[in-house]
Write a protein that holds these residues in place. Sequence first.
Motif, PDB file in Angstrom:
ATOM      1  N   ASN A 104       4.062  24.489  29.069  1.00 37.45           N
ATOM      2  CA  ASN A 104       4.171  24.486  30.533  1.00 37.45           C
ATOM      3  C   ASN A 104       5.493  25.080  30.978  1.00 37.45           C
ATOM      4  OD1 ASN A 104       1.673  23.306  30.936  1.00 37.45           O
ATOM      5  ND2 ASN A 104       2.489  21.216  31.031  1.00 37.45           N
ATOM      6  N   SER A 109       3.489  21.117  36.526  1.00 36.36           N
ATOM      7  CA  SER A 109       3.983  20.638  35.233  1.00 36.36           C
ATOM      8  C   SER A 109       4.372  19.159  35.260  1.00 36.36           C
ATOM      9  CB  SER A 109       5.164  21.498  34.781  1.00 36.36           C
ATOM     10  OG  SER A 109       5.608  21.119  33.504  1.00 36.36           O
ATOM     11  N   ILE A 151       1.024  17.330  34.853  1.00 38.91           N
ATOM     12  CA  ILE A 151       0.335  17.506  33.567  1.00 38.91           C
ATOM     13  C   ILE A 151       1.021  16.699  32.464  1.00 38.91           C
ATOM     14  CG2 ILE A 151      -0.268  19.185  31.782  1.00 38.91           C
ATOM     15  CD1 ILE A 151      -0.502  21.276  34.035  1.00 38.91           C
ATOM     16  N   ASN A 152       2.365  16.685  32.461  1.00 43.70           N
ATOM     17  CA  ASN A 152       3.107  16.008  31.388  1.00 43.70           C
ATOM     18  C   ASN A 152       2.771  14.519  31.257  1.00 43.70           C
ATOM     19  OD1 ASN A 152       4.290  18.436  30.763  1.00 43.70           O
ATOM     20  ND2 ASN A 152       6.217  18.003  31.800  1.00 43.70           N
TER      21      ASN A 152
END
Length: 406
Positions: A340, A375, A378-379
């Motif tokens: 990412n 990002s 998503i993490n």
Amino acid sequence: MWSEPCKTILLVELTVPWEKGMEAAIERKRATYADLAEDCTYPIEVGCRGFVGSLTARLLRDMGCIGAGCRKAIKELAEEAEKGSFWLWLRRKHRGNQAVMKNISFILDGYRGIYDQRYIFVAVLCLLYPVMIITNCVLIYIICVERVLHKPMYFFICNLACINLYGGSAVAPFILTKILREDYQITWLSCLVQIFSIYTYGGCDITNLTVMAYDRYISICYPLQYEKILTPRKVVLGIVVSWLLPFVRSTITISITARLNICGVTIEKVYCDNFSVVKLACSDTASINMYGVVMMSLTVVLVVIIFYTYVRIILICLQLSKGGRVKFSTCIPHLVALLNFVIGSSFELFQSRFNMRHVPYTVRVVISLFVLILSPIINPVMYGVKTQKIKEVITKKVTFKVRSST
């Protein structure tokens, strides 16, 4: 314009009137140049809202510009006229001398490119920003509360979630406010603060990912010495360094940028970034360019170190018959977080340094916001789904809540 080899001279007068006044402007210029040869005079008009007059196409054809080249030139003329009008409209309330640096306001021209889709951006950001806050806060809460997760790996994941909250809040509320208020300007001081926030976020992210790669390397390659090597003191040191170094680096960057003499006011993005500001400088930028190259080189070195550790990890996992796949599965969320960062940062680097006009403007804006908004969502989702112990704790708590409510 003239050409000695062709023995040709063209007299061109361009005006950018209000669209309703374009015919009158043409007649005035034709009367002015009535005594000259009609085939060498071009009274062309580009409307202030981007409408290009028919005589402009004639000029371009006579100059040898045809087909796709002609269409591209007309499109760029329209965009520049519209951009100039947009700038004048934004500056309509400003008075007095703007030469004093602290009174400079930049125009974020990126909002003009997404003006027709502005409410779509508002809807998406209003959805994504709370999701980002909730997912990262849940991850931090779970790791802090559950004693079974009080291990180096999970402390670094918790630190990553804190970094995500910091970076995700640097831009999303700002963009929402600008779109809803239709105020597409940012002061010099606010621009510097935003640059500092974005740079520290990127620095904290890659530094913490490097520390996490070291943690996975020790855990998989030296499992028996893991607790002895990664003592609580070293864990705290790793977390402190992941914040301190980027803050020092960004402070130096801002101190150099703040000394520049700025001669432009238009930033072609929806937020401030250092390279866009440096491009507007009319003073010597050699020092900050050199410093930027050094910092970029250090970032590349950190990425190389991470990939090197994973090459070693993969080689070790391949030697293990059964446990190799299980051990490597703990690295998948970290690899996703790294990808990412690398993909988003690479696109932002290319967009700042090279001409990306062939990419649709909306696509450029979305990808430039990837690292800053998508990002950080998503993490934590990846760590919650792919990290077995975190997944078990979350499932246990959710099941307990459901049973308690029933």
